[in-house]
Motif scaffolding. Structure first.
Motif, PDB file in Angstrom:
ATOM      1  N   UNK A  57     -18.518   0.710 -14.308  1.00 25.64           N
ATOM      2  CA  UNK A  57     -17.162   1.042 -14.764  1.00 25.64           C
ATOM      3  C   UNK A  57     -17.216   2.202 -15.747  1.00 25.64           C
ATOM      4  N   UNK A  58     -18.191   2.132 -16.659  1.00 31.12           N
ATOM      5  CA  UNK A  58     -18.343   3.188 -17.662  1.00 31.12           C
ATOM      6  C   UNK A  58     -18.719   4.510 -17.004  1.00 31.12           C
ATOM      7  N   UNK A  62     -16.574   7.986 -17.161  1.00 36.36           N
ATOM      8  CA  UNK A  62     -17.119   9.222 -17.746  1.00 36.36           C
ATOM      9  C   UNK A  62     -17.101  10.355 -16.725  1.00 36.36           C
ATOM     10  N   UNK A  63     -17.549  10.079 -15.505  1.00 38.68           N
ATOM     11  CA  UNK A  63     -17.581  11.113 -14.464  1.00 38.68           C
ATOM     12  C   UNK A  63     -16.171  11.585 -14.113  1.00 38.68           C
ATOM     13  N   UNK A  64     -15.219  10.670 -14.144  1.00 42.58           N
ATOM     14  CA  UNK A  64     -13.823  11.023 -13.879  1.00 42.58           C
ATOM     15  C   UNK A  64     -13.304  11.980 -14.947  1.00 42.58           C
ATOM     16  N   UNK A  65     -13.780  11.814 -16.197  1.00 46.28           N
ATOM     17  CA  UNK A  65     -13.302  12.645 -17.311  1.00 46.28           C
ATOM     18  C   UNK A  65     -13.878  14.057 -17.283  1.00 46.28           C
ATOM     19  N   UNK A  66     -15.003  14.238 -16.570  1.00 47.72           N
ATOM     20  CA  UNK A  66     -15.660  15.550 -16.528  1.00 47.72           C
ATOM     21  C   UNK A  66     -15.076  16.401 -15.401  1.00 47.72           C
ATOM     22  N   UNK A  67     -14.882  17.677 -15.685  1.00 48.74           N
ATOM     23  CA  UNK A  67     -14.465  18.577 -14.601  1.00 48.74           C
ATOM     24  C   UNK A  67     -15.656  18.765 -13.657  1.00 48.74           C
ATOM     25  N   UNK A  68     -15.361  19.039 -12.402  1.00 47.86           N
ATOM     26  CA  UNK A  68     -16.425  19.184 -11.405  1.00 47.86           C
ATOM     27  C   UNK A  68     -17.303  20.377 -11.750  1.00 47.86           C
ATOM     28  N   UNK A  69     -18.600  20.165 -11.639  1.00 45.12           N
ATOM     29  CA  UNK A  69     -19.575  21.186 -12.016  1.00 45.12           C
ATOM     30  C   UNK A  69     -20.831  21.020 -11.163  1.00 45.12           C
ATOM     31  N   UNK A  84     -14.210  -8.154  -4.866  1.00 47.87           N
ATOM     32  CA  UNK A  84     -13.410  -7.202  -5.649  1.00 47.87           C
ATOM     33  C   UNK A  84     -14.193  -6.514  -6.772  1.00 47.87           C
ATOM     34  N   UNK A  85     -15.507  -6.402  -6.595  1.00 45.16           N
ATOM     35  CA  UNK A  85     -16.361  -5.722  -7.562  1.00 45.16           C
ATOM     36  C   UNK A  85     -16.557  -4.264  -7.144  1.00 45.16           C
ATOM     37  N   UNK A  86     -16.592  -3.381  -8.135  1.00 42.34           N
ATOM     38  CA  UNK A  86     -16.628  -1.942  -7.865  1.00 42.34           C
ATOM     39  C   UNK A  86     -18.027  -1.435  -7.522  1.00 42.34           C
ATOM     40  N   UNK A  87     -18.082  -0.512  -6.561  1.00 42.86           N
ATOM     41  CA  UNK A  87     -19.291   0.249  -6.221  1.00 42.86           C
ATOM     42  C   UNK A  87     -18.950   1.729  -6.355  1.00 42.86           C
ATOM     43  N   UNK A  88     -19.941   2.530  -6.675  1.00 44.93           N
ATOM     44  CA  UNK A  88     -19.734   3.979  -6.808  1.00 44.93           C
ATOM     45  C   UNK A  88     -20.360   4.707  -5.628  1.00 44.93           C
ATOM     46  N   UNK A  89     -19.665   5.721  -5.143  1.00 49.85           N
ATOM     47  CA  UNK A  89     -20.192   6.565  -4.070  1.00 49.85           C
ATOM     48  C   UNK A  89     -20.433   7.949  -4.652  1.00 49.85           C
ATOM     49  N   UNK A  90     -21.682   8.397  -4.561  1.00 48.98           N
ATOM     50  CA  UNK A  90     -22.103   9.637  -5.210  1.00 48.98           C
ATOM     51  C   UNK A  90     -22.687  10.619  -4.189  1.00 48.98           C
ATOM     52  N   UNK A  91     -22.821  11.847  -4.623  1.00 43.22           N
ATOM     53  CA  UNK A  91     -23.517  12.874  -3.843  1.00 43.22           C
ATOM     54  C   UNK A  91     -24.958  12.431  -3.612  1.00 43.22           C
ATOM     55  N   UNK A 152     -27.772  16.503 -13.458  1.00 43.30           N
ATOM     56  CA  UNK A 152     -27.896  15.295 -14.269  1.00 43.30           C
ATOM     57  C   UNK A 152     -27.246  14.125 -13.550  1.00 43.30           C
ATOM     58  N   UNK A 153     -27.855  12.946 -13.676  1.00 41.44           N
ATOM     59  CA  UNK A 153     -27.321  11.749 -13.025  1.00 41.44           C
ATOM     60  C   UNK A 153     -27.361  10.561 -13.984  1.00 41.44           C
ATOM     61  N   UNK A 154     -26.822   9.445 -13.532  1.00 43.37           N
ATOM     62  CA  UNK A 154     -26.818   8.156 -14.221  1.00 43.37           C
ATOM     63  C   UNK A 154     -26.117   8.219 -15.583  1.00 43.37           C
ATOM     64  N   UNK A 155     -24.801   8.026 -15.557  1.00 45.27           N
ATOM     65  CA  UNK A 155     -23.981   8.078 -16.767  1.00 45.27           C
ATOM     66  C   UNK A 155     -23.551   6.686 -17.224  1.00 45.27           C
ATOM     67  N   UNK A 156     -24.334   5.667 -16.845  1.00 43.43           N
ATOM     68  CA  UNK A 156     -23.995   4.293 -17.199  1.00 43.43           C
ATOM     69  C   UNK A 156     -23.981   4.019 -18.691  1.00 43.43           C
ATOM     70  N   UNK A 157     -24.782   4.777 -19.465  1.00 44.03           N
ATOM     71  CA  UNK A 157     -24.842   4.578 -20.915  1.00 44.03           C
ATOM     72  C   UNK A 157     -24.055   5.637 -21.686  1.00 44.03           C
ATOM     73  N   UNK A 158     -23.480   6.591 -20.981  1.00 44.36           N
ATOM     74  CA  UNK A 158     -22.816   7.721 -21.649  1.00 44.36           C
ATOM     75  C   UNK A 158     -21.591   7.265 -22.439  1.00 44.36           C
ATOM     76  N   UNK A 159     -21.384   7.911 -23.584  1.00 47.43           N
ATOM     77  CA  UNK A 159     -20.226   7.617 -24.446  1.00 47.43           C
ATOM     78  C   UNK A 159     -19.707   8.912 -25.048  1.00 47.43           C
TER      79      UNK A 159
END
Length: 333
Positions: A57-58, A62-69, A84-91, A152-159
């Protein structure tokens, strides 16, 4: 544009999230390779524990808040499983991680380029609005796409700092990369990312792991600090591949910069902006030095050729003079 992916399609695309589709596993989740119906390849991330989706979720937030780069792995969308649990789909990043790349010798110009690209990616986070602190910068979280572009990848701990006021969790990160000053949530700052970046730079330059219990000291920082203080740069360079003469000065400055990044006192560490400016200057200087180095070699080679030709002509003239001297009075002399 963030897309919603049908869970049943992802289930088929990953062969039921089988072990054969598993491409990565970290402390927060597992990543699976998924081949969609249109043959598009993506990466699907799901948590290790079915009752803890907070990191995903985090990461999504965070990725949603960043402009595409091109500096950050692309966030393509989400999905919901049957519970009903969330999964992420990434590049999908087919060329693996920096950790994988460093298992074999890497050319020195490529290392300098990698360090600059990482600096550019972290500086992007620190300049974002809102600012983002990654908290888990490490070789495993730096990935390469099909064209070997670094992201850069893995933003699970980003704040972001604005969240720290309400953040009551314990300091988090990976041992070996974790800022020793980050002992409480209030001590977290962008300089914590700078410390982790410095550790990665030492890995890139030395080819040594951040933590290696087979070595003493196990920590790359504790191993490198005394060498940097004694200015024993040769003791840090990866011995698997010779350092070109034209790059010696550039790599020495990169080691010194890494030493500043892993300084025990946060206040003495440079900002990512300062680091990026220094690295981009070194990269451009590297190109100039390389040109000069090979230009000098070309001119040196030409000088040798010209010298040899002159010597041959002189020897030929001397031989002709001797021959003529021996035949004085002959019509052709």
């Amino acid at each position: 544009m963030i897309e919603f992916f049908d869970y049943q399609h992802l289930l088929c695309a990953t062969d039921g999230f089988s072990a054969a589709s598993l491409i990565g596993k970290g402390s927060h989740g597992s990543v699976y390779k998924a081949i969609l119906k249109d043959n598009t390849v993506v990466a699907v991330k799901k948590p290790l524990q079915t009752n803890d989706y907070s990191k995903l979720e985090n990461e999504a937030r965070v990725l949603w808040s960043l402009r595409q780069t091109p500096l950050v792995v692309n966030f393509l969308g989400t999905s919901l499983d049957s519970a009903n649990n969330k999964l992420l789909v990434m590049e999908f990043m087919p060329n693996g991680s920096l950790h994988d790349l460093l298992l074999a010798p890497v050319t020195w110009p490529k290392r300098l380029q990698i360090i600059t690209q990482i600096a550019r990616a972290v500086e992007f986070l620190h300049q974002a609005n809102p600012l983002v602190i990654h908290r888990d910068i490490k070789a495993e979280n730096i990935l390469f796409d099909s064209n070997w572009n670094l992201k850069l990848a893995d933003f699970g701990l980003a704040v972001s700092p604005s969240e720290l006021r309400s953040y009551a969790g314990q300091p988090a990160g990976t041992i070996g990369y974790l800022d020793p000053c980050y002992t409480t949530p209030s001590k977290l700052s962008t300089k914590s990312d700078v410390f982790s970046f410095g550790v990665v730079v030492l890995e890139v330059i030395s080819g040594r792991k951040a933590m290696d219990i087979s070595k003493s000291p196990a920590s790359i920082v504790e191993w490198a600090r005394p060498l940097i203080e004694r200015r024993n740069f040769d003791g840090i360079y990866d011995g698997r591949i010779a350092l070109p003469e034209y790059l010696a000065g550039r790599m020495r400055k990169a080691v010194e910069l890494a030493g500043r990044c892993v300084c025990v006192e946060q206040g003495k560490r440079p900002s990512m902006g300062e680091i990026l400016e220094a690295m981009e200057m070194e990269t451009s200087c590297c190109c100039i030095e390389r040109f000069k180095f090979f230009q000098n070699r070309v001119w040196s080679g030409l000088a040798v050729v010209v010298g040899m030709r002159r010597r041959r002509r002189r020897l030929k003239m001397e031989a002709n003079l001797k021959w003529c001297s021996s035949r004085q009075g002959a019509p052709n002399c």
